[in-house]
Design an enzyme around this catalytic site. Structure first.
Site, mmCIF file in Angstrom:
data_model
loop_
_atom_site.group_PDB
_atom_site.id
_atom_site.type_symbol
_atom_site.label_atom_id
_atom_site.label_comp_id
_atom_site.label_asym_id
_atom_site.label_seq_id
_atom_site.Cartn_x
_atom_site.Cartn_y
_atom_site.Cartn_z
ATOM 1 N N ARG A 173 0.892 -1.175 0.000
ATOM 2 C CA ARG A 173 0.000 0.000 0.000
ATOM 3 C C ARG A 173 0.922 1.214 0.000
ATOM 4 N NH1 ARG A 173 -5.183 1.376 3.706
ATOM 5 N NH2 ARG A 173 -6.036 0.034 2.095
ATOM 6 N N HIS A 223 -7.611 1.059 -6.113
ATOM 7 C CA HIS A 223 -7.753 0.140 -4.968
ATOM 8 C C HIS A 223 -8.429 -1.143 -5.489
ATOM 9 C CE1 HIS A 223 -7.785 -1.277 -1.015
ATOM 10 N NE2 HIS A 223 -8.683 -0.491 -0.440
ATOM 11 N N GLN A 266 -10.168 -3.949 -3.198
ATOM 12 C CA GLN A 266 -11.446 -3.530 -2.640
ATOM 13 C C GLN A 266 -12.586 -3.800 -3.614
ATOM 14 O OE1 GLN A 266 -12.190 -1.921 0.505
ATOM 15 N NE2 GLN A 266 -14.182 -2.607 -0.225
ATOM 16 N N ASP A 284 -17.601 7.045 -0.433
ATOM 17 C CA ASP A 284 -16.271 6.895 0.164
ATOM 18 C C ASP A 284 -15.954 8.209 0.875
ATOM 19 O OD1 ASP A 284 -13.744 5.986 0.862
ATOM 20 O OD2 ASP A 284 -12.868 6.256 -1.124
ATOM 21 N N CYS A 307 -16.327 1.354 1.208
ATOM 22 C CA CYS A 307 -15.146 0.514 1.454
ATOM 23 C C CYS A 307 -14.684 0.586 2.905
ATOM 24 C CB CYS A 307 -14.017 0.891 0.508
ATOM 25 S SG CYS A 307 -13.350 2.546 0.788
ATOM 26 N N ARG A 363 -13.351 -8.878 1.684
ATOM 27 C CA ARG A 363 -11.940 -8.565 1.392
ATOM 28 C C ARG A 363 -11.087 -9.811 1.637
ATOM 29 N NH1 ARG A 363 -10.056 -3.350 1.734
ATOM 30 N NH2 ARG A 363 -8.147 -4.280 0.916
#
Ligand code: CP
Ligand code: NVA
Length: 308
Positions: free
Chosen positions: A107, A134, A137, A225, A266, A294
């Site tokens: 990340r 991402h 996700q 988000d 998310c 996930r």
């Protein structure tokens, strides 16, 4: 060996196989304690490095647990504690790590770091979020949608708010899985045309609609988000909040959609900002399944990367 760098860089057939495999992995664990090993141990004798240059709860814990359930071991590394954060090149870090570990999840901020890591690593590299995407996700999100509503192809997904990294991966997924996406947010925060263009070139409809109430009409899924992402400067916080406030997902907005329109986020969420608690905790919200998935989706991604 495969890298999992982005949804638009992964073959469509492989993406579908990963979702199907995630479903089978989830089903096979039915009722088992979380620490119990899977029946098959596809990561036995494998070591996975999990590198974080930004904070994380879900990505960190779900990758760690996923590797362990599959019989492997993990090493969680903070970017700032590594020589990577003190001048060693990404290429050299990739070469060295490849001598110790069997797979790298990273990340990071700039996507060039991820790309350089993948170019110089001789083991698979997985994107655990960059400033621009991402993908893990959104694999979990596609899996979650299909678990509740069946095939996502030709369904209408509405993104409310900032056209950020998570939105970008949704646009990639729209192209690859064949669903349509409506973006509703302020013009200053539109998603990059490159992402919109990818989805459109693949045959998906991408609509930009400034009025959130019009945008959510007939939606099968509404997604929100955070208004300020980890890579955004804190000095822009107030300006972003002012621009994004009309795009809050609240009960009034959800009532403009269908009675069975799903809601996803998310996480982490800022209750009362991009979404109200009424929606997050309401009957249309599938955010906890989304977070759980996930784990299953990433186990399938890791198996695909290693070919195990
Ligand atoms: N959704 C997500 O990636 O969460 P974390 O930042 O907690 O990993
Ligand atoms: N857009 C958010 C997602 C967090 C998982 C961020 O990049 O901070």
């Amino acid at each position: 060996m495969n890298h999992f760098l982005d949804i638009h860089k992964t073959d469509k057939t492989d993406l579908r196989q990963i979702i199907d495999s995630a479903r089978a992995i989830k089903d096979s664990r039915n009722g088992r304690p979380k620490a119990a090993l899977d029946d098959e141990l596809p990561l036995k004798d494998r070591m996975v490095a999990l590198i974080f240059e930004k904070p994380s709860t879900r990505t960190r814990v779900s990758f760690d647990v996923g590797v362990r359930q599959m019989g492997g071991q993990t090493m969680v590394l903070s970017g700032s504690d590594m020589q990577l954060g003190h001048g060693e090149t990404i290429a050299d870090t990739a070469r060295v790590l490849s001598r110790y570990v069997d797979m790298i999840m990273i990340r990071t901020f700039d996507e060039s770091v991820l790309e350089e890591m993948a170019e110089f690593a001789s083991v698979p590299v997985i994107n655990g979020l960059t400033d621009r995407s991402h993908p893990c996700q959104i694999m979990a999100d596609v899996m979650t949608f299909e678990e509740h509503r069946g095939p996502i192809a030709r369904k209408k997904v509405v993104w409310c708010g900032d056209g950020n990294n998570v939105c970008a991966s949704f646009l990639h997924a729209a192209g690859q899985f064949g669903f349509d996406l409506t973006f509703t947010g302020p013009v200053q925060l539109d998603p990059e045309m490159e992402f919109v263009g990818f989805a459109r070139n693949a045959g998906s409809s991408v609509v930009i609609e400034r009025d959130p109430a019009k945008a959510v009409a007939d939606a099968d899924l509404v997604v929100a988000d955070t208004w300020v992402s980890m890579h955004d400067s804190q000095s822009a916080r107030e300006r972003r909040h002012n621009m994004l406030r009309p795009y809050q997902v609240n009960q009034r907005l959800m009532e403009q959609a269908k009675p069975d329109t799903l809601f996803m986020h998310c996480l982490p969420a800022h209750r009362g900002e991009e979404v109200t608690s009424e929606v997050m905790d309401g009957p249309n919200s599938v955010i906890w399944d989304e977070a759980e998935n996930r784990l299953h989706a990433q186990k399938a991604i890791m198996r695909w990367c290693l070919g195990t």
